[in-house]
Design a protein around this motif. Sequence first.
Motif, PDB file in Angstrom:
ATOM      1  N   SER A  83       0.814  -1.200   0.000  1.00 54.25           N
ATOM      2  CA  SER A  83       0.000   0.000   0.000  1.00 54.25           C
ATOM      3  C   SER A  83       0.857   1.263   0.000  1.00 54.25           C
ATOM      4  O   SER A  83       0.441   2.302  -0.484  1.00 54.25           O
ATOM      5  CB  SER A  83      -0.944   0.002   1.198  1.00 54.25           C
ATOM      6  N   GLU A  84       2.071   1.198   0.527  1.00 52.90           N
ATOM      7  CA  GLU A  84       2.936   2.365   0.559  1.00 52.90           C
ATOM      8  C   GLU A  84       3.458   2.713  -0.823  1.00 52.90           C
ATOM      9  O   GLU A  84       3.589   3.881  -1.176  1.00 52.90           O
ATOM     10  CB  GLU A  84       4.124   2.110   1.501  1.00 52.90           C
ATOM     11  N   SER A  85       3.760   1.715  -1.653  1.00 51.89           N
ATOM     12  CA  SER A  85       4.337   1.974  -2.961  1.00 51.89           C
ATOM     13  C   SER A  85       3.294   1.914  -4.075  1.00 51.89           C
ATOM     14  O   SER A  85       3.647   1.785  -5.230  1.00 51.89           O
ATOM     15  CB  SER A  85       5.454   0.961  -3.226  1.00 51.89           C
ATOM     16  N   ALA A  86       2.022   2.029  -3.773  1.00 46.77           N
ATOM     17  CA  ALA A  86       0.967   1.913  -4.771  1.00 46.77           C
ATOM     18  C   ALA A  86       0.849   3.163  -5.629  1.00 46.77           C
ATOM     19  O   ALA A  86       0.304   3.117  -6.720  1.00 46.77           O
ATOM     20  CB  ALA A  86      -0.367   1.616  -4.099  1.00 46.77           C
ATOM     21  N   GLY A  87       1.347   4.308  -5.205  1.00 45.38           N
ATOM     22  CA  GLY A  87       1.191   5.557  -5.944  1.00 45.38           C
ATOM     23  C   GLY A  87       2.005   5.615  -7.216  1.00 45.38           C
ATOM     24  O   GLY A  87       1.535   6.071  -8.246  1.00 45.38           O
ATOM     25  N   SER A  88       3.228   5.184  -7.243  1.00 43.29           N
ATOM     26  CA  SER A  88       4.102   5.310  -8.409  1.00 43.29           C
ATOM     27  C   SER A  88       3.735   4.377  -9.560  1.00 43.29           C
ATOM     28  O   SER A  88       3.798   4.805 -10.709  1.00 43.29           O
ATOM     29  CB  SER A  88       5.561   5.133  -8.005  1.00 43.29           C
ATOM     30  N   PRO A  89       3.349   3.120  -9.358  1.00 42.14           N
ATOM     31  CA  PRO A  89       3.008   2.290 -10.510  1.00 42.14           C
ATOM     32  C   PRO A  89       1.742   2.752 -11.234  1.00 42.14           C
ATOM     33  O   PRO A  89       1.568   2.464 -12.404  1.00 42.14           O
ATOM     34  CB  PRO A  89       2.799   0.900  -9.924  1.00 42.14           C
ATOM     35  N   ALA A  90       0.854   3.480 -10.588  1.00 43.85           N
ATOM     36  CA  ALA A  90      -0.358   3.948 -11.244  1.00 43.85           C
ATOM     37  C   ALA A  90      -0.045   5.004 -12.292  1.00 43.85           C
ATOM     38  O   ALA A  90      -0.821   5.230 -13.216  1.00 43.85           O
ATOM     39  CB  ALA A  90      -1.334   4.499 -10.217  1.00 43.85           C
ATOM     40  N   LEU A  91       1.083   5.657 -12.193  1.00 47.23           N
ATOM     41  CA  LEU A  91       1.476   6.693 -13.143  1.00 47.23           C
ATOM     42  C   LEU A  91       2.031   6.103 -14.435  1.00 47.23           C
ATOM     43  O   LEU A  91       1.883   6.684 -15.510  1.00 47.23           O
ATOM     44  CB  LEU A  91       2.528   7.593 -12.472  1.00 47.23           C
ATOM     45  N   LEU A  92       2.627   4.970 -14.370  1.00 47.36           N
ATOM     46  CA  LEU A  92       3.265   4.341 -15.530  1.00 47.36           C
ATOM     47  C   LEU A  92       2.297   4.064 -16.678  1.00 47.36           C
ATOM     48  O   LEU A  92       2.619   4.396 -17.832  1.00 47.36           O
ATOM     49  CB  LEU A  92       3.978   3.055 -15.092  1.00 47.36           C
ATOM     50  N   PRO A  93       1.122   3.501 -16.464  1.00 48.92           N
ATOM     51  CA  PRO A  93       0.216   3.256 -17.606  1.00 48.92           C
ATOM     52  C   PRO A  93      -0.186   4.545 -18.319  1.00 48.92           C
ATOM     53  O   PRO A  93      -0.311   4.564 -19.547  1.00 48.92           O
ATOM     54  CB  PRO A  93      -1.003   2.590 -16.978  1.00 48.92           C
ATOM     55  N   TRP A  94      -0.367   5.621 -17.582  1.00 47.79           N
ATOM     56  CA  TRP A  94      -0.742   6.889 -18.197  1.00 47.79           C
ATOM     57  C   TRP A  94       0.388   7.438 -19.062  1.00 47.79           C
ATOM     58  O   TRP A  94       0.152   7.952 -20.159  1.00 47.79           O
ATOM     59  CB  TRP A  94      -1.135   7.915 -17.135  1.00 47.79           C
ATOM     60  N   ILE A  95       1.604   7.303 -18.585  1.00 46.56           N
ATOM     61  CA  ILE A  95       2.756   7.767 -19.368  1.00 46.56           C
ATOM     62  C   ILE A  95       2.867   6.958 -20.658  1.00 46.56           C
ATOM     63  O   ILE A  95       3.074   7.521 -21.741  1.00 46.56           O
ATOM     64  CB  ILE A  95       4.054   7.648 -18.529  1.00 46.56           C
ATOM     65  N   LEU A  96       2.694   5.659 -20.567  1.00 48.45           N
ATOM     66  CA  LEU A  96       2.759   4.819 -21.759  1.00 48.45           C
ATOM     67  C   LEU A  96       1.622   5.126 -22.734  1.00 48.45           C
ATOM     68  O   LEU A  96       1.831   5.117 -23.954  1.00 48.45           O
ATOM     69  CB  LEU A  96       2.724   3.344 -21.363  1.00 48.45           C
ATOM     70  N   LEU A  97       0.448   5.419 -22.223  1.00 48.68           N
ATOM     71  CA  LEU A  97      -0.682   5.753 -23.087  1.00 48.68           C
ATOM     72  C   LEU A  97      -0.420   7.045 -23.850  1.00 48.68           C
ATOM     73  O   LEU A  97      -0.605   7.118 -25.074  1.00 48.68           O
ATOM     74  CB  LEU A  97      -1.966   5.882 -22.254  1.00 48.68           C
ATOM     75  N   VAL A  98       0.045   8.058 -23.152  1.00 49.74           N
ATOM     76  CA  VAL A  98       0.326   9.352 -23.800  1.00 49.74           C
ATOM     77  C   VAL A  98       1.446   9.183 -24.817  1.00 49.74           C
ATOM     78  O   VAL A  98       1.362   9.707 -25.937  1.00 49.74           O
ATOM     79  CB  VAL A  98       0.687  10.412 -22.731  1.00 49.74           C
TER      80      VAL A  98
END
Length: 112
Positions: A83-98
């Motif tokens: 739960s502590e490191s859940a914030g950073s992986p959520a950003l990766l799919p958006w970067i790949l999509l853009v």
Amino acid sequence: MVRYSKQKAPSPETQEEALAVARATQQPGQTKEQTKLIAKGIQRGIDEYKKQHKAKSRELNKRVKQVKAQGQVSDAEEQPQESESAGSPALLPWILLVLSWVLFAGFVMLKP
């Protein structure tokens, strides 16, 4: 005082199976008594095999229970870390999509 033997009487299925095997391997000139003795030996072998199989099965069940118990403990320890490191992986799919849309747009613009 009645004494009980440690070994239970063999099941009728085991007796029949042992007798069938003894008859199948019977040699010419072999007496019925000899065949019965062979059947008794086969029966003991079958019983010994069943005992070993049950012991292995019990040992395997004990190991499975221990692994499950350890797995539940380690799952409980790992959950707060996830739960502590859940914030950073959520950003990766958006970067790949853009990035994929930018590359797609660049490919469409360069095509004549």
